[in-house]
Design an enzyme around this catalytic site. Structure first.
Site, PDB file in Angstrom:
ATOM      1  CD  GLU A 157       0.207  -1.305   3.178  1.00 41.60           C
ATOM      2  OE1 GLU A 157       0.410  -2.267   2.395  1.00 41.60           O
ATOM      3  OE2 GLU A 157       0.333  -1.404   4.411  1.00 41.60           O
TER       4      GLU A 157
ATOM      5  CG  HIS B 237      -5.721  -5.761   1.410  1.00 40.57           C
ATOM      6  ND1 HIS B 237      -6.151  -6.438   2.534  1.00 40.57           N
ATOM      7  CD2 HIS B 237      -4.457  -5.368   1.680  1.00 40.57           C
ATOM      8  CE1 HIS B 237      -5.195  -6.444   3.431  1.00 40.57           C
ATOM      9  NE2 HIS B 237      -4.145  -5.807   2.945  1.00 40.57           N
ATOM     10  CD  GLU B 238      -2.215  -4.015  -0.893  1.00 40.25           C
ATOM     11  OE1 GLU B 238      -1.832  -3.255   0.015  1.00 40.25           O
ATOM     12  OE2 GLU B 238      -2.152  -5.259  -0.783  1.00 40.25           O
TER      13      GLU B 238
ATOM     14  CG  HIS C 252      -3.296  -1.052   3.756  1.00 41.34           C
ATOM     15  ND1 HIS C 252      -3.255  -1.279   5.117  1.00 41.34           N
ATOM     16  CD2 HIS C 252      -2.991  -2.246   3.172  1.00 41.34           C
ATOM     17  CE1 HIS C 252      -2.933  -2.551   5.339  1.00 41.34           C
ATOM     18  NE2 HIS C 252      -2.775  -3.168   4.177  1.00 41.34           N
TER      19      HIS C 252
ATOM     20  CD  GLU D 196      -1.715  -5.629   6.426  1.00 45.12           C
ATOM     21  OE1 GLU D 196      -2.735  -5.765   5.719  1.00 45.12           O
ATOM     22  OE2 GLU D 196      -0.687  -5.042   6.015  1.00 45.12           O
TER      23      GLU D 196
ATOM     24  CG  ASP E 168      10.173  -9.784   6.431  1.00 42.07           C
ATOM     25  OD1 ASP E 168       9.306  -8.895   6.493  1.00 42.07           O
ATOM     26  OD2 ASP E 168      11.234  -9.669   5.795  1.00 42.07           O
TER      27      ASP E 168
ATOM     28  CE1 TYR F  22      -1.438  -9.846   7.005  1.00 42.14           C
ATOM     29  CE2 TYR F  22      -2.865  -8.869   5.357  1.00 42.14           C
ATOM     30  CZ  TYR F  22      -1.600  -9.085   5.862  1.00 42.14           C
ATOM     31  OH  TYR F  22      -0.521  -8.538   5.228  1.00 42.14           O
TER      32      TYR F  22
HETATM   33  N1  BES Z   1       1.023  -4.421   3.728  1.00 45.76           N
HETATM   34  C1  BES Z   1       0.776  -5.723   3.218  1.00 45.76           C
HETATM   35  C2  BES Z   1       2.019  -6.452   2.789  1.00 45.76           C
HETATM   36  C3  BES Z   1       3.038  -6.648   3.887  1.00 45.76           C
HETATM   37  C4  BES Z   1       2.665  -6.877   5.193  1.00 45.76           C
HETATM   38  C5  BES Z   1       4.373  -6.620   3.565  1.00 45.76           C
HETATM   39  C6  BES Z   1       3.637  -7.041   6.175  1.00 45.76           C
HETATM   40  C7  BES Z   1       5.337  -6.788   4.533  1.00 45.76           C
HETATM   41  C8  BES Z   1       4.970  -7.000   5.850  1.00 45.76           C
HETATM   42  C9  BES Z   1      -0.232  -5.698   2.076  1.00 45.76           C
HETATM   43  O1  BES Z   1      -1.226  -4.745   2.233  1.00 45.76           O
HETATM   44  C10 BES Z   1      -0.924  -7.025   2.084  1.00 45.76           C
HETATM   45  O2  BES Z   1      -1.542  -7.339   3.064  1.00 45.76           O
HETATM   46  N2  BES Z   1      -0.803  -7.787   1.011  1.00 45.76           N
HETATM   47  C11 BES Z   1      -1.426  -9.075   0.871  1.00 45.76           C
HETATM   48  C12 BES Z   1      -2.687  -8.986   0.074  1.00 45.76           C
HETATM   49  C13 BES Z   1      -3.947  -8.972   0.826  1.00 45.76           C
HETATM   50  C14 BES Z   1      -5.135  -9.038  -0.121  1.00 45.76           C
HETATM   51  C15 BES Z   1      -4.080  -9.957   1.928  1.00 45.76           C
HETATM   52  C16 BES Z   1      -0.488  -9.954   0.094  1.00 45.76           C
HETATM   53  O3  BES Z   1       0.541  -9.469  -0.362  1.00 45.76           O
HETATM   54  O4  BES Z   1      -0.787 -11.130  -0.086  1.00 45.76           O
HETATM   55 ZN    ZN Z   2      -2.465  -5.241   3.865  1.00 38.27          ZN
END
Ligand code: BES
Ligand code: ZN
Length: 628
Positions: free
Chosen positions: A297, A321-322, A325, A344, A400, A408
């Protein structure tokens, strides 16, 4: 790990600064000090970055960024004479402080020994509190927050590509800064690139940039470091609406535009629910397939995997989703990563609301059923402490690795529970006021809970019991009083699957012509651990599963094929693993392969070939799954 010596003064300062919020929030000691960020060496109680000016040269030959950053400082503690920044693998050439007369003075600095997860603290000592500190530096070719792609890894095949992924703690690998979501600052940047390429940032990207190798950016709203972003490549733009559009490699642009044409409507729906979009433009950047996440995002410019471009808009909840955010996360931000559910969980809840508005209740329910089923499976294999919405501190842990479906999906589930108990109108008004109240702040769970008590629960105290609130936030598992999502279309899929498996329905007679991605996903998730090869052959003949261009289907079909000993799928499986670097999609396939010695050997061979194209985030996870 940040040393304990710095934790003590921070605790004291934290108590002083945050006392009102925390007192109002809770008497629960587990909730105290939630603002403390265990993943940063910075000392924001002493001094904070308030603005940043980058001047960077992008060198694809050496795979480095080099140049300088000017940090504008807001000193909070009178006696403070040291600026501590987060860095990882940076070469620091020189540090200067700007004097009152505009001249620059060289400052002493030292880099602490590197910690494998946190990097090394850069300590800058000064005799007085300089308002601006300039650091000349360059990045390492292995910077964890950057991926440098050779032309062969792009759609066009003729130009190189660079993109960043700063969340959670990778911004420090390309800028020396206070790498904590608790500090926000505005920024500007000058970025120099080879002249045929376009540079974009999480800032005010012009829609028709002049390709001259010099790009200037400004981000006028204060953002935390994990939202710093840059991308450089052969990029073209196409508008969706006056304030929204798509950046992609030219050959990807048309398909992306068709897939994501509803983006403006998504913005409008979200504004109607939660108030104005506060970031001016909202553009999407379609990345090459090695992008390790679905989306990121980055403000004003969400980074998006190309794997959701499947031709039927069935995976656009990623965009919802993005975009969401822009309220939950970018506007109201978790102060530390243990409270990532504030980002999240709220975003997953808002995502579902957007999908419901645009595509109807049935689609939203199908997506929620899939997510809740995934959450139950994940939780079954998790330590109880990892199952809490309000997570205990994560010292020493790489954020990570700590990421799971709990913040989530359990987080979103809790919010829909509140919606059910208090009523949609009441809850919508509450959430909208919450985003306004905490806009451009970084907060912790205790602040949310205090706000919840005061502004929602107080209005209908009988709607939720204290025990229910406790169970959702501070207990493992899923509360037994939680109401699970259901879907009538999935009930039809269940019935068809049962008849198919019983031999009463041929694969070709499955009512699949009307199935969307979600129904296929549910069909596959309801299959037994393994099936007769002939079952998979019949599905392949009728529906061409092997070789599917849909990653959500592939990540479920290939593991089933592998567990069932259906090795005809192996070549297509290998091609998929070499083409796609999105961690979520490839991990289940590698894990299924790793379950047998022969599969593991095959997986290692494929990984060897695929690895040069993987982002370090994906490569690290795969290597761990394959015991490498
Ligand atoms: N902000 C996240 C990606 C993220 C979270 C990167 C924590 C590093 C650390 C992004 O908004 C996200 O949640 N992406 C998900 C998609 C979503 C539809 C669940 C993904 O990348 O799968
Ligand atoms: Zn996210």
């Amino acid at each position: 790990m940040p040393q304990p010596s710095r934790v003590i003064p921070l605790l004291v300062a934290g108590l002083l600064n945050l006392a009102p919020a925390l007192q109002a929030a809770s008497t629960d000691p587990a909730l105290q000090q939630r603002q403390l960020d265990e993943h940063s060496y910075a000392q924001p109680e002493r001094v904070r970055i308030s603005d940043m000016a980058l001047d960077l040269r992008v060198d694809f030959d050496s795979r480095t960024l080099s140049g300088s950053v000017d940090l504008q400082l807001d000193w909070r503690e009178r006696g403070a004479r040291e600026l501590v920044l987060d860095t990882r693998d940076l070469s620091i050439e020189r540090v200067l402080g700007r004097r009152g007369d505009g001249g620059w003075r060289r400052l002493d600095f030292s880099l602490d020994p590197a910690d494998p997860i946190f990097g090394s603290a850069l300590r800058i000592r000064m005799k007085r509190q300089y308002e601006v500190v300039r650091i000349r530096y360059s990045t390492s070719p292995q910077a964890s927050g950057l991926q440098w792609l050779a032309p062969s890894m792009t759609a066009g095949g003729s130009q190189p590509f660079l993109f960043s992924q700063s969340q959670a703690i990778h911004a420090r690998s390309w800028v020396p800064l206070q790498d904590t979501p608790g500090v926000r600052y505005t920024y500007s940047a000058i970025v120099r690139t080879p002249p045929q390429l376009v540079a974009l940032m999480s800032a005010d990207n012009p829609v028709s940039p002049v390709r001259n190798g010099r790009y200037v950016f400004r981000m006028a709203q204060p953002i935390p470091s994990y939202l710093m972003a840059i991308a450089v490549g052969d990029l073209a733009f196409a508008p969706i609406s006056a304030r929204s559009g798509i950046w992609a490699e030219p050959s990807m642009l048309e398909a992306a535009l068709a897939e994501f044409e509803d983006t403006e409507r998504m913005i409008e729906v979200t504004e109607a629910l939660y108030g104005p979009y506060r970031w001016e433009r909202y553009d999407l950047l379609i990345l090459p397939p090695s992008f390790p996440f679905g989306g990121m995002e980055n403000p004003r410019l969400s980074f998006i995997t190309p794997t959701v471009i499947v031709g039927d808009k069935s995976l656009v909840s990623l965009i919802a989703h993005e975009l969401a955010h822009s309220w939950s996360g970018n506007l109201v931000t978790n102060a530390s990563w243990k409270d990532i559910w504030l980002n999240e969980g709220f975003t997953s809840y808002v995502e579902t609301r957007i999908i419901e508005s645009l595509f109807g209740v049935e689609r939203a329910q199908m997506e929620t059923v899939i997510e809740q089923a995934g959450l139950r499976r994940d939780i079954a294999g998790m330590e109880p402490a990892d199952q809490l919405i309000v997570l205990p501190p994560l010292p020493g842990r790489d954020p990570d690795d700590a990421l799971s479906s709990v913040p989530y999906i359990k987080g979103a589930w809790f919010l829909s529970f509140l919606e059910q108990r208090f009523g949609r109108d009441e809850f919508d008004a509450f959430l909208r006021a919450y985003f306004d109240h905490f806009a451009f702040q970084s907060i912790d769970s205790s602040q949310f809970i205090a706000y919840l008590r005061e502004h929602l629960i107080a209005s209908q105290p009988e709607a939720i019991s204290e025990a229910e609130l406790q169970a959702w936030l501070f207990e493992s598992g899923i509360p037994e009083f939680a109401v699970a999502a259901t879907s009538s279309r999935f009930a039809a899929v269940d019935a068809a699957r049962a008849r198919f498996l019983a031999g009463a329905l041929a694969a070709a007679d499955l009512p699949a012509s009307e199935w969307t991605t979600q129904e296929w996903v549910h069909f596959l998730e309801g299959m037994p651990e393994s099936v007769e090869g002939s079952v998979l052959v019949s599905l392949d003949e009728a529906h061409r599963m092997t070789g599917t261009g849909n990653g959500e289907i592939a990540m479920r079909w290939y593991p089933l094929a592998e567990r069932s000993g259906y090795f005809e799928a192996r070549p297509a499986m290998a091609a998929f693993l070499k083409q796609v670097g999105r961690r979520k999609l490839v991990m289940p396939v590698y894990t299924a392969l790793a379950a047998s010695p022969e599969g593991l050997e095959f997986a290692r061979e494929v990984f060897e070939l695929a690895r040069p194209g993987y982002h370090p985030i994906t490569a690290t996870s795969v290597a761990a799954a394959l015991g490498r």
